[in-house]
Design an enzyme around this catalytic site. Structure first.
Site, PDB file in Angstrom:
ATOM      1  N   ARG A 221      70.109  96.291 110.130  1.00 59.76           N
ATOM      2  CA  ARG A 221      69.907  97.758 109.590  1.00 59.76           C
ATOM      3  C   ARG A 221      70.292  98.869 110.486  1.00 59.76           C
ATOM      4  O   ARG A 221      70.355  98.766 111.550  1.00 59.76           O
ATOM      5  CB  ARG A 221      68.252  97.905 109.455  1.00 59.76           C
ATOM      6  CG  ARG A 221      67.600  96.932 108.097  1.00 59.76           C
ATOM      7  CD  ARG A 221      68.162  97.516 106.643  1.00 59.76           C
ATOM      8  NE  ARG A 221      67.536  96.883 105.837  1.00 59.76           N
ATOM      9  CZ  ARG A 221      68.029  95.680 105.018  1.00 59.76           C
ATOM     10  NH1 ARG A 221      69.335  95.241 105.349  1.00 59.76           N
ATOM     11  NH2 ARG A 221      67.228  94.957 104.075  1.00 59.76           N
ATOM     12  N   HIS A 269      77.922  97.431 104.154  1.00 56.03           N
ATOM     13  CA  HIS A 269      76.701  96.575 104.176  1.00 56.03           C
ATOM     14  C   HIS A 269      76.938  95.239 102.996  1.00 56.03           C
ATOM     15  O   HIS A 269      76.233  95.632 101.853  1.00 56.03           O
ATOM     16  CB  HIS A 269      75.478  97.704 103.307  1.00 56.03           C
ATOM     17  CG  HIS A 269      74.185  97.092 103.512  1.00 56.03           C
ATOM     18  ND1 HIS A 269      73.410  97.857 103.748  1.00 56.03           N
ATOM     19  CD2 HIS A 269      73.668  96.048 103.489  1.00 56.03           C
ATOM     20  CE1 HIS A 269      72.041  97.229 103.983  1.00 56.03           C
ATOM     21  NE2 HIS A 269      72.266  96.018 103.698  1.00 56.03           N
TER      22      HIS A 269
HETATM   23  N1  LIG Z   1      73.703  93.364 106.224  1.00 58.27           N
HETATM   24  C1  LIG Z   1      73.007  92.703 105.329  1.00 58.27           C
HETATM   25  O1  LIG Z   1      73.566  92.446 104.315  1.00 58.27           O
HETATM   26  C2  LIG Z   1      71.517  91.954 105.300  1.00 58.27           C
HETATM   27  C3  LIG Z   1      71.377  91.201 104.416  1.00 58.27           C
HETATM   28  C4  LIG Z   1      70.037  90.408 104.586  1.00 58.27           C
HETATM   29  C5  LIG Z   1      69.090  90.966 105.696  1.00 58.27           C
HETATM   30  N2  LIG Z   1      69.432  91.798 106.472  1.00 58.27           N
HETATM   31  C6  LIG Z   1      68.520  92.233 107.651  1.00 58.27           C
HETATM   32  O2  LIG Z   1      68.493  90.990 108.387  1.00 58.27           O
HETATM   33  C7  LIG Z   1      67.017  91.233 109.061  1.00 58.27           C
HETATM   34  C8  LIG Z   1      66.692  89.913 109.405  1.00 58.27           C
HETATM   35  O3  LIG Z   1      66.386  88.928 108.579  1.00 58.27           O
HETATM   36  P1  LIG Z   1      65.719  87.525 108.767  1.00 58.27           P
HETATM   37  O4  LIG Z   1      65.404  86.818 107.476  1.00 58.27           O
HETATM   38  O5  LIG Z   1      66.349  86.759 109.841  1.00 58.27           O
HETATM   39  O6  LIG Z   1      64.392  87.961 109.374  1.00 58.27           O
HETATM   40  P2  LIG Z   1      63.142  87.287 110.027  1.00 58.27           P
HETATM   41  O7  LIG Z   1      63.208  85.796 109.494  1.00 58.27           O
HETATM   42  O8  LIG Z   1      61.877  87.834 109.607  1.00 58.27           O
HETATM   43  O9  LIG Z   1      63.551  87.291 111.495  1.00 58.27           O
HETATM   44  C9  LIG Z   1      63.257  88.242 112.256  1.00 58.27           C
HETATM   45  C10 LIG Z   1      63.345  88.068 113.735  1.00 58.27           C
HETATM   46  O10 LIG Z   1      63.244  89.269 114.478  1.00 58.27           O
HETATM   47  C11 LIG Z   1      62.355  89.150 115.393  1.00 58.27           C
HETATM   48  N3  LIG Z   1      61.604  90.377 115.799  1.00 58.27           N
HETATM   49  C12 LIG Z   1      61.032  91.011 115.031  1.00 58.27           C
HETATM   50  N4  LIG Z   1      60.742  92.257 115.535  1.00 58.27           N
HETATM   51  C13 LIG Z   1      60.902  92.200 116.931  1.00 58.27           C
HETATM   52  C14 LIG Z   1      60.524  92.761 118.265  1.00 58.27           C
HETATM   53  N5  LIG Z   1      60.091  94.050 117.942  1.00 58.27           N
HETATM   54  N6  LIG Z   1      61.092  92.507 119.286  1.00 58.27           N
HETATM   55  C15 LIG Z   1      61.661  91.163 119.286  1.00 58.27           C
HETATM   56  N7  LIG Z   1      62.055  90.306 118.189  1.00 58.27           N
HETATM   57  C16 LIG Z   1      61.562  90.863 116.949  1.00 58.27           C
HETATM   58  C17 LIG Z   1      61.298  88.170 115.006  1.00 58.27           C
HETATM   59  O11 LIG Z   1      60.543  87.482 116.114  1.00 58.27           O
HETATM   60  P3  LIG Z   1      59.549  86.302 115.661  1.00 58.27           P
HETATM   61  O12 LIG Z   1      60.350  85.046 115.713  1.00 58.27           O
HETATM   62  O13 LIG Z   1      58.935  86.282 117.024  1.00 58.27           O
HETATM   63  O14 LIG Z   1      58.632  86.692 114.543  1.00 58.27           O
HETATM   64  C18 LIG Z   1      62.311  87.103 114.294  1.00 58.27           C
HETATM   65  O15 LIG Z   1      62.614  86.238 115.198  1.00 58.27           O
HETATM   66  C19 LIG Z   1      66.382  91.587 107.788  1.00 58.27           C
HETATM   67  O16 LIG Z   1      65.241  92.395 108.162  1.00 58.27           O
HETATM   68  C20 LIG Z   1      67.101  92.653 107.241  1.00 58.27           C
HETATM   69  O17 LIG Z   1      67.040  93.855 107.580  1.00 58.27           O
HETATM   70  C21 LIG Z   1      70.828  92.517 106.372  1.00 58.27           C
END
Ligand SMILES: NC(=O)c1ccc[n+]([C@@H]2O[C@H](COP(=O)([O-])OP(=O)(O)OC[C@H]3O[C@@H](n4cnc5c(N)ncnc54)[C@H](OP(=O)(O)O)[C@@H]3O)[C@@H](O)[C@H]2O)c1
Length: 306
Positions: A221, A269
């Site tokens: 993001r 995006h």
């Molecule tokens: N650009 C695009 O088109 C697009 C598309 C889809 C998604 N996204 C973005 O990608 C993000 C990630 O998606 P995901 O499905 O991989 O999410 P996810 O499965 O919820 O994984 C989030 C990861 O971030 C870690 N995390 C969260 N807060 C943290 C902190 N304060 N310090 C350290 N690590 C932290 C979590 O740690 P833990 O393992 O310890 O919980 C987890 O490993 C989404 O939230 C979205 O914003 C972008």
């Protein structure tokens, strides 16, 4: 099970896909919600009055991977918020990350710049085994990307809130872990969710901890990245390149320096859009689980904001 679907411009054609994928599911289409006794709601962003009109709601399915666009405080505490996780989304993100990593690794950013000036210049080649990749976040999307990056032979590491263990990946957590990983990262990829803790974290301090000449890819993001700090680090040569898919303000304003910076590749995006059929299948599978009384996957922790 009684389910309300809130269509919007992003979900045109989804009613037909639901009908094809789950003919037994009788969706109520907002705002025509019948008696208001639905237990599940599916939508991108909740329209005003949704929660007040559905007092028996138990599960709210959000149609995005991140939930930073939602005001979680508006969702009644007893309602589970479920985010979108779907294989086609993960595959799309893995493709984007591989594309961006290879563009940086094989100096495409420099070669595009040379091409603009009709300059024939060969840069020294670096082998994949000597290019260290660091991932911020070790969630669903990062793991899909790591699986695709592994065969290239890059040394892989990743940082998350809780300590994780992933085969073939050096895993870090905590403030010391972040510093250690950054200091040994040539290409940093951010796939952290936008939360109160992570907003603005990609800034001067992070860039200064990385080796001089390293690169940053942000596909999570725009709120995580301090764009002025990135531009300064690129101008000073502390960073050699950036690949950006997301921005503080979208669409990126025409006057932003990022548009024409020679060390920046940017996309609007598009790293991983929701695939309608995959998304509907994922929601239907979750609805079936809910109907059986089984635990729902991918619920959001409101305290953590992801
Ligand atoms: N650009 C695009 O088109 C697009 C598309 C889809 C998604 N996204 C973005 O990608 C993000 C990630 O998606 P995901 O499905 O991989 O999410 P996810 O499965 O919820 O994984 C989030 C990861 O971030 C870690 N995390 C969260 N807060 C943290 C902190 N304060 N310090 C350290 N690590 C932290 C979590 O740690 P833990 O393992 O310890 O919980 C987890 O490993 C989404 O939230 C979205 O914003 C972008």
């Amino acid at each position: 099970m009684k389910v309300v679907f809130v269509p919007d411009e992003m979900t045109q054609g989804w009613i037909e896909i639901f009908a094809a994928e789950a003919p037994d599911l009788h969706l109520r289409i907002w705002p025509d919600i019948g008696d208001g006794d639905a237990e599940c709601a599916i939508c991108g962003a909740p329209p005003p009055g949704l929660f007040a009109r559905l007092p028996r709601l138990r599960v709210f399915f959000s149609l995005a991977a991140g939930v930073d666009h939602l005001d979680l405080g508006q969702v009644p505490p007893h309602v589970a918020v479920v985010r979108m996780v779907d294989d086609s989304l993960s595959e799309a993100m893995a493709e984007y990350v591989v594309m961006a990593v290879l563009a940086v690794h094989r100096d495409l950013v420099s070669y595009i710049d040379c091409q603009q000036r009709a300059e024939w210049r060969r840069l020294p080649e670096v082998r994949a085994r000597d290019r260290r990749i660091g991932m911020l976040g070790l969630g669903v999307l990062t793991r899909a990307a790591l699986a695709r990056l592994a065969p290239f032979g890059f040394p892989l590491s990743g940082w998350s809130r809780t300590q994780r263990e992933i085969d073939g990946v050096a895993c870090f957590s905590g403030a010391d872990g972040l510093r250690d990983m950054l200091a040994a990262t040539d290409i940093l990829i951010c796939l952290l969710p936008a939360t109160p803790t992570t907003r603005g974290m990609l800034g001067r301090r992070v860039f200064a901890t990385m080796p001089c000449g390293s690169a940053v890819i942000n596909a999570s993001r725009g709120a995580l990245l301090k764009e002025n700090d990135l531009l300064a680090a690129l101008d000073e040569g502390q960073l050699s390149a950036a690949v950006l898919d997301v921005f503080a303000k979208e669409p990126l304003p025409p006057q932003s320096r990022l548009w024409c910076h020679p060390r920046v590749l940017l996309t609007p995006h598009i790293a991983a859009g929701v695939d309608p059929r995959g998304a509907v299948r994922s929601v239907v599978a979750q609805l079936r689980r809910t109907g059986r009384g089984d635990a729902i996957a991918h619920t959001v922790d409101r305290q953590l904001g992801y």
